[in-house]
Design a protein around this motif. Structure first.
Motif, short mmCIF file in Angstrom:
data_model
loop_
_atom_site.label_atom_id
_atom_site.label_comp_id
_atom_site.label_asym_id
_atom_site.label_seq_id
_atom_site.Cartn_x
_atom_site.Cartn_y
_atom_site.Cartn_z
N LEU A 114 0.82 -1.21 0.00
CA LEU A 114 0.00 0.00 0.00
C LEU A 114 0.86 1.26 0.00
N LYS A 115 1.91 1.24 0.77
CA LYS A 115 2.83 2.38 0.80
C LYS A 115 3.38 2.68 -0.59
N SER A 116 3.76 1.63 -1.27
CA SER A 116 4.32 1.79 -2.61
C SER A 116 3.27 2.29 -3.59
N LEU A 117 2.06 1.78 -3.45
CA LEU A 117 0.98 2.19 -4.34
C LEU A 117 0.66 3.67 -4.14
N MET A 118 0.62 4.08 -2.90
CA MET A 118 0.31 5.47 -2.60
C MET A 118 1.38 6.39 -3.16
N ARG A 119 2.60 5.92 -3.11
CA ARG A 119 3.72 6.72 -3.64
C ARG A 119 3.64 6.77 -5.17
N GLN A 120 3.41 5.62 -5.77
CA GLN A 120 3.38 5.56 -7.24
C GLN A 120 2.21 6.36 -7.81
N CYS A 121 1.08 6.24 -7.16
CA CYS A 121 -0.13 6.88 -7.68
C CYS A 121 -0.35 8.28 -7.12
N LYS A 122 0.50 8.65 -6.18
CA LYS A 122 0.33 9.94 -5.51
C LYS A 122 -1.10 10.10 -5.00
N SER A 123 -1.57 9.04 -4.40
CA SER A 123 -2.93 9.02 -3.89
C SER A 123 -2.95 8.52 -2.46
N GLY A 124 -3.81 9.08 -1.65
CA GLY A 124 -3.92 8.64 -0.26
C GLY A 124 -5.15 7.79 -0.02
N ASP A 125 -5.83 7.47 -1.11
CA ASP A 125 -7.07 6.71 -0.99
C ASP A 125 -6.77 5.22 -0.87
N LYS A 126 -6.43 4.81 0.35
CA LYS A 126 -5.96 3.44 0.58
C LYS A 126 -6.97 2.38 0.15
N ASP A 127 -8.22 2.57 0.53
CA ASP A 127 -9.24 1.56 0.22
C ASP A 127 -9.39 1.38 -1.28
N LYS A 128 -9.43 2.50 -1.97
CA LYS A 128 -9.60 2.45 -3.41
C LYS A 128 -8.44 1.71 -4.08
N LEU A 129 -7.22 2.04 -3.64
CA LEU A 129 -6.04 1.41 -4.22
C LEU A 129 -6.01 -0.09 -3.93
N MET A 130 -6.30 -0.43 -2.69
CA MET A 130 -6.24 -1.82 -2.28
C MET A 130 -7.32 -2.67 -2.96
N ASN A 131 -8.52 -2.10 -3.05
CA ASN A 131 -9.60 -2.83 -3.71
C ASN A 131 -9.28 -3.07 -5.17
N LYS A 132 -8.73 -2.04 -5.77
CA LYS A 132 -8.37 -2.13 -7.19
C LYS A 132 -7.28 -3.18 -7.40
N LEU A 133 -6.32 -3.19 -6.51
CA LEU A 133 -5.23 -4.15 -6.62
C LEU A 133 -5.77 -5.58 -6.53
N LYS A 134 -6.65 -5.80 -5.58
CA LYS A 134 -7.23 -7.13 -5.41
C LYS A 134 -8.01 -7.56 -6.64
N GLU A 135 -8.73 -6.58 -7.20
CA GLU A 135 -9.49 -6.83 -8.42
C GLU A 135 -8.56 -7.26 -9.56
N ILE A 136 -7.47 -6.55 -9.68
CA ILE A 136 -6.51 -6.83 -10.75
C ILE A 136 -5.89 -8.21 -10.57
N ILE A 137 -5.51 -8.52 -9.36
CA ILE A 137 -4.88 -9.84 -9.11
C ILE A 137 -5.85 -10.96 -9.38
N THR A 138 -7.09 -10.77 -8.98
CA THR A 138 -8.11 -11.79 -9.19
C THR A 138 -8.35 -12.03 -10.67
N ASP A 139 -8.44 -10.96 -11.43
CA ASP A 139 -8.62 -11.07 -12.88
C ASP A 139 -7.46 -11.81 -13.51
N ASP A 140 -6.26 -11.49 -13.03
CA ASP A 140 -5.05 -12.06 -13.57
C ASP A 140 -5.02 -13.56 -13.36
N GLY A 141 -5.53 -14.01 -12.21
CA GLY A 141 -5.52 -15.42 -11.89
C GLY A 141 -6.44 -16.25 -12.77
N LYS A 142 -7.48 -15.58 -13.30
CA LYS A 142 -8.45 -16.31 -14.11
C LYS A 142 -7.95 -16.62 -15.51
N SER A 143 -7.18 -15.70 -16.05
CA SER A 143 -6.74 -15.87 -17.45
C SER A 143 -5.55 -16.80 -17.56
#
Ligand SMILES: [Zn+2]
Length: 87
Positions: A58-87
């Motif tokens: 999360l720290k790295s994501l906040m730095r990379q995205c210059k965003s403090g919206d932890k929930d949004k970043l974390m939810n999005k990350l989980k979404e991406i990982i889940t999608d990735d696992g399916k393909s």
């Protein structure tokens, strides 16, 4: 003769370890939101070890995205990982 592998090696922005690209997830940030890399813009890599550690990643994501919206970043990350696992 042994075949030399030409697997690409990239660096994880969180732990800064170099890893084979297979073990990394390529992401990008668009307007403060996290996305899978779509062939343009600036991208970064996170390794699967770091993704397992929410606080660390999360720290790295906040730095990379210059965003403090932890929930949004974390939810999005989980979404991406889940999608990735399916393909
Ligand atoms: Zn890492």
């Amino acid at each position: 003769m042994a075949k030399i592998s030409h697997k690409p090696i990239r660096m994880c922005v969180s732990c800064r370890k170099r890893q084979f690209q297979d073990n990394l997830v390529r992401l990008q940030c668009a307007e403060g939101s996290l996305e899978v890399y779509k062939m343009n813009g600036r991208s970064f890599y996170l390794c699967k070890d770091c993704i397992d550690e929410e606080k660390k990643v999360l720290k790295s994501l906040m730095r990379q995205c210059k965003s403090g919206d932890k929930d949004k970043l974390m939810n999005k990350l989980k979404e991406i990982i889940t999608d990735d696992g399916k393909s």
